[in-house]
Design an enzyme around this catalytic site. Sequence first.
Site, PDB file in Angstrom:
ATOM      1  N   GLU A 235       0.218 -13.366   1.809  1.00 23.91           N
ATOM      2  CA  GLU A 235       0.130 -13.350   3.267  1.00 23.91           C
ATOM      3  C   GLU A 235      -1.270 -12.957   3.710  1.00 23.91           C
ATOM      4  O   GLU A 235      -1.955 -12.199   3.047  1.00 23.91           O
ATOM      5  CB  GLU A 235       1.072 -12.284   3.842  1.00 23.91           C
ATOM      6  CG  GLU A 235       2.493 -12.411   3.385  1.00 23.91           C
ATOM      7  CD  GLU A 235       3.314 -11.191   3.769  1.00 23.91           C
ATOM      8  OE1 GLU A 235       4.467 -11.127   3.368  1.00 23.91           O
ATOM      9  OE2 GLU A 235       2.782 -10.299   4.462  1.00 23.91           O
TER      10      GLU A 235
ATOM     11  N   CYS B 194      -6.770  -9.518   7.821  1.00 24.75           N
ATOM     12  CA  CYS B 194      -6.161  -8.664   6.802  1.00 24.75           C
ATOM     13  C   CYS B 194      -5.751  -9.577   5.650  1.00 24.75           C
ATOM     14  O   CYS B 194      -4.983 -10.518   5.848  1.00 24.75           O
ATOM     15  CB  CYS B 194      -4.942  -7.963   7.404  1.00 24.75           C
ATOM     16  SG  CYS B 194      -3.987  -7.009   6.210  1.00 24.75           S
TER      17      CYS B 194
ATOM     18  N   CYS C  26       2.448  -6.617  -6.006  1.00 22.17           N
ATOM     19  CA  CYS C  26       1.678  -5.401  -6.253  1.00 22.17           C
ATOM     20  C   CYS C  26       2.408  -4.593  -7.311  1.00 22.17           C
ATOM     21  O   CYS C  26       3.635  -4.564  -7.333  1.00 22.17           O
ATOM     22  CB  CYS C  26       1.550  -4.576  -4.967  1.00 22.17           C
ATOM     23  SG  CYS C  26       0.502  -3.095  -5.132  1.00 22.17           S
TER      24      CYS C  26
ATOM     25  N   CYS D 282       4.928   1.624  -4.450  1.00 22.45           N
ATOM     26  CA  CYS D 282       5.146   2.599  -3.373  1.00 22.45           C
ATOM     27  C   CYS D 282       6.475   2.260  -2.689  1.00 22.45           C
ATOM     28  O   CYS D 282       6.674   1.127  -2.253  1.00 22.45           O
ATOM     29  CB  CYS D 282       3.992   2.554  -2.378  1.00 22.45           C
ATOM     30  SG  CYS D 282       2.383   2.885  -3.149  1.00 22.45           S
TER      31      CYS D 282
ATOM     32  N   CYS E 264       6.870   0.461   0.849  1.00 21.37           N
ATOM     33  CA  CYS E 264       6.099  -0.766   1.082  1.00 21.37           C
ATOM     34  C   CYS E 264       6.872  -1.963   0.560  1.00 21.37           C
ATOM     35  O   CYS E 264       7.344  -1.965  -0.575  1.00 21.37           O
ATOM     36  CB  CYS E 264       4.744  -0.650   0.380  1.00 21.37           C
ATOM     37  SG  CYS E 264       3.787  -2.182   0.386  1.00 21.37           S
TER      38      CYS E 264
ATOM     39  N   GLY F  61      -1.048  -6.305  -2.357  1.00 17.80           N
ATOM     40  CA  GLY F  61      -1.795  -6.023  -3.568  1.00 17.80           C
ATOM     41  C   GLY F  61      -2.636  -4.766  -3.508  1.00 17.80           C
ATOM     42  O   GLY F  61      -2.896  -4.211  -2.437  1.00 17.80           O
ATOM     43  N   GLU F  62      -3.045  -4.319  -4.685  1.00 14.52           N
ATOM     44  CA  GLU F  62      -3.945  -3.181  -4.811  1.00 14.52           C
ATOM     45  C   GLU F  62      -5.320  -3.741  -5.192  1.00 14.52           C
ATOM     46  O   GLU F  62      -5.527  -4.166  -6.325  1.00 14.52           O
ATOM     47  CB  GLU F  62      -3.406  -2.225  -5.888  1.00 14.52           C
ATOM     48  CG  GLU F  62      -4.391  -1.169  -6.361  1.00 14.52           C
ATOM     49  CD  GLU F  62      -5.063  -0.379  -5.241  1.00 14.52           C
ATOM     50  OE1 GLU F  62      -4.386   0.002  -4.259  1.00 14.52           O
ATOM     51  OE2 GLU F  62      -6.292  -0.144  -5.341  1.00 14.52           O
TER      52      GLU F  62
ATOM     53  N   SER G 106      -5.147   5.450   0.663  1.00  9.89           N
ATOM     54  CA  SER G 106      -3.769   5.593   1.138  1.00  9.89           C
ATOM     55  C   SER G 106      -3.197   6.889   0.597  1.00  9.89           C
ATOM     56  O   SER G 106      -2.650   6.931  -0.493  1.00  9.89           O
ATOM     57  CB  SER G 106      -2.937   4.396   0.677  1.00  9.89           C
ATOM     58  OG  SER G 106      -3.463   3.219   1.254  1.00  9.89           O
ATOM     59  N   LEU G 107      -3.334   7.942   1.375  1.00 12.95           N
ATOM     60  CA  LEU G 107      -2.929   9.261   0.878  1.00 12.95           C
ATOM     61  C   LEU G 107      -1.430   9.493   1.106  1.00 12.95           C
ATOM     62  O   LEU G 107      -0.686   9.748   0.176  1.00 12.95           O
ATOM     63  CB  LEU G 107      -3.766  10.350   1.556  1.00 12.95           C
ATOM     64  CG  LEU G 107      -3.811  11.666   0.784  1.00 12.95           C
ATOM     65  CD1 LEU G 107      -4.514  11.499  -0.550  1.00 12.95           C
ATOM     66  CD2 LEU G 107      -4.478  12.773   1.591  1.00 12.95           C
ATOM     67  N   HIS G 108      -1.007   9.454   2.328  1.00 16.55           N
ATOM     68  CA  HIS G 108       0.417   9.533   2.702  1.00 16.55           C
ATOM     69  C   HIS G 108       1.092  10.881   2.443  1.00 16.55           C
ATOM     70  O   HIS G 108       2.207  11.113   2.919  1.00 16.55           O
ATOM     71  CB  HIS G 108       1.238   8.409   2.063  1.00 16.55           C
ATOM     72  CG  HIS G 108       0.735   7.031   2.371  1.00 16.55           C
ATOM     73  ND1 HIS G 108       0.320   6.644   3.626  1.00 16.55           N
ATOM     74  CD2 HIS G 108       0.547   5.949   1.566  1.00 16.55           C
ATOM     75  CE1 HIS G 108      -0.079   5.375   3.579  1.00 16.55           C
ATOM     76  NE2 HIS G 108       0.037   4.938   2.357  1.00 16.55           N
TER      77      HIS G 108
ATOM     78  N   CYS H  89       2.671  -5.583   5.461  1.00 22.88           N
ATOM     79  CA  CYS H  89       2.871  -5.190   4.082  1.00 22.88           C
ATOM     80  C   CYS H  89       3.864  -6.004   3.285  1.00 22.88           C
ATOM     81  O   CYS H  89       4.808  -5.472   2.724  1.00 22.88           O
ATOM     82  CB  CYS H  89       3.311  -3.724   4.037  1.00 22.88           C
ATOM     83  SG  CYS H  89       2.370  -2.725   5.141  1.00 22.88           S
TER      84      CYS H  89
HETATM   85  N1  SAH Z   1      -2.752  -1.277  -2.057  1.00 22.17           N
HETATM   86  C1  SAH Z   1      -3.628  -0.929  -0.975  1.00 22.17           C
HETATM   87  C2  SAH Z   1      -3.480  -1.858   0.224  1.00 22.17           C
HETATM   88  C3  SAH Z   1      -2.080  -1.870   0.698  1.00 22.17           C
HETATM   89  S1  SAH Z   1      -1.562  -2.129   2.338  1.00 22.17           S
HETATM   90  C4  SAH Z   1      -3.330   0.483  -0.522  1.00 22.17           C
HETATM   91  O1  SAH Z   1      -2.308   1.026  -0.899  1.00 22.17           O
HETATM   92  O2  SAH Z   1      -4.144   1.069   0.182  1.00 22.17           O
HETATM   93  C5  SAH Z   1      -2.483  -1.133   3.390  1.00 22.17           C
HETATM   94  C6  SAH Z   1      -1.814   0.110   3.898  1.00 22.17           C
HETATM   95  O3  SAH Z   1      -0.512  -0.099   4.455  1.00 22.17           O
HETATM   96  C7  SAH Z   1      -1.648   1.165   2.826  1.00 22.17           C
HETATM   97  O4  SAH Z   1      -2.101   2.383   3.352  1.00 22.17           O
HETATM   98  C8  SAH Z   1      -0.167   1.184   2.641  1.00 22.17           C
HETATM   99  O5  SAH Z   1       0.267   2.390   2.093  1.00 22.17           O
HETATM  100  C9  SAH Z   1       0.326   0.946   4.030  1.00 22.17           C
HETATM  101  N2  SAH Z   1       1.727   0.550   4.111  1.00 22.17           N
HETATM  102  C10 SAH Z   1       2.449  -0.117   3.201  1.00 22.17           C
HETATM  103  N3  SAH Z   1       3.716  -0.292   3.621  1.00 22.17           N
HETATM  104  C11 SAH Z   1       3.809   0.266   4.845  1.00 22.17           C
HETATM  105  C12 SAH Z   1       4.856   0.403   5.802  1.00 22.17           C
HETATM  106  N4  SAH Z   1       6.069  -0.095   5.563  1.00 22.17           N
HETATM  107  N5  SAH Z   1       4.589   1.037   6.958  1.00 22.17           N
HETATM  108  C13 SAH Z   1       3.345   1.523   7.196  1.00 22.17           C
HETATM  109  N6  SAH Z   1       2.316   1.421   6.339  1.00 22.17           N
HETATM  110  C14 SAH Z   1       2.539   0.806   5.173  1.00 22.17           C
END
Ligand code: SAH
Length: 409
Positions: free
Chosen positions: A127, A140, A147, A151, A154, A202-203, A259-261, A378
């Site tokens: 996408e 984007c 991926c 996570c 996602c 993807g990463e 992407s810390l979270h 995502c």
């Molecule tokens: N693999 C990379 C790029 C992924 S997508 C990464 O992890 O950074 C970009 C961002 O969207 C990341 O911060 C990811 O954690 C976040 N993301 C993924 N799924 C999500 C969701 N359902 N809601 C909000 N953010 C999400």
Amino acid sequence: MPAPSPAPEPAGPQEPAGPLPLVLASRRPAGGRGRPPRHLADLPLAERRAVVAGLGQPPFRASQLSRHFFGRYTDRPDEMSDLPLAARDALTQALLPRLLTPERELACDGGTTRKTLWRTFDGALVESVLMRYPDRVTMCVSSQAGCGMACPFCATGQAGLTRNLSTAEIVAQVVAGARMLADGQVPGGTGRVSNVVFMGMGEPLANYASVLAAVRRLTDPVPEGMGISQRSVTVSTVGLVPAIARLAAERLSVTLAVSLHAPDDELRDTLVPVNRRWKVAEVLDAAWGYAATTGRRVSIEYALIRDINDHAWRADLLGSLLTGRLAHVNLIPLNPTPGSKWTASRPAAQREFVRRLEAHGVPVTVRDTRGREIDGACGQLAASASSRTPAPSPASTPSSDPAPSSARR
Ligand code: SAH
């Protein structure tokens, strides 16, 4: 949940896992495992010249072809009137094969957010999303089909990794968006792609070589590349520490997003399973190394998930980790994936989270949530297509169109 075995560098398929039901089965692309066809965007200009010479054509035709692709966003022989008719087909077949076929296109926000689901030569689905704002247009893009980072919140992470995208497959997503804008297909008049974020499927740092070459191709001037400013490119990562250090050493002016979270290892081990390999402290150290080397402010991505990571004490912990650093926090209201029990934070919790970060002097923004109604985030479009479409039938209808994959900045 099984820990993915983190792949520090190029690719590393992992089994998806997590508390969420698998929405779709990971699928090998229909056409087998070959590489995508060679495309001029895979090669530096000097190598394009060599290919052209090998076809018995003068090497300057490589620049002509490159201008068509990177400057005029076309790969169609009939739009290349400066090339001799007799050579057009051979040159475009050799260097401009159509890599992506639009499978579905969706629009929202009055047509200023456009998402495309693409099918690759071997049947994989990826996408891309175009987002037009008053002052910029952001593409984007996806860097992998699927991926391997698993996570659990996602959609892409639920399906596992299919394969890395080639450099040209990444670049082609941006060129398709550029074509849409140049053609006036996006409300707001003709325009250009100003920003690129690697926040689709993807990463990116697990597909390092192809992503780095894509960044160069996107940012080198025409005809070598597309001429987008490095400062307008953001590479987002789960935190593959060695690859962050490697990226810093490239001395590019691209923005790093991490992407810390979660600010604590206990929670981050579950939300971003690669944390079992590289802990919060190591990831942040790598980020500060990146900031020191490049002078670029690092973006800390934090998806706010109700009652999971949105506690006041976590905001304080995050604030204490980031205070005084060259960083800002980008809060993303969780976009719930199908079947997930998780949802976005309550507005009051989100406000309090922001307030506490600000009290620590940490700059914070809340990301807009564009594209939600078109499965904007995502991997959700690919996920829903996979669950609906039993078997991909590679359509070979060409079309230079755009598209994208997540509602990001
Ligand atoms: N693999 C990379 C790029 C992924 S997508 C990464 O992890 O950074 C970009 C961002 O969207 C990341 O911060 C990811 O954690 C976040 N993301 C993924 N799924 C999500 C969701 N359902 N809601 C909000 N953010 C999400």
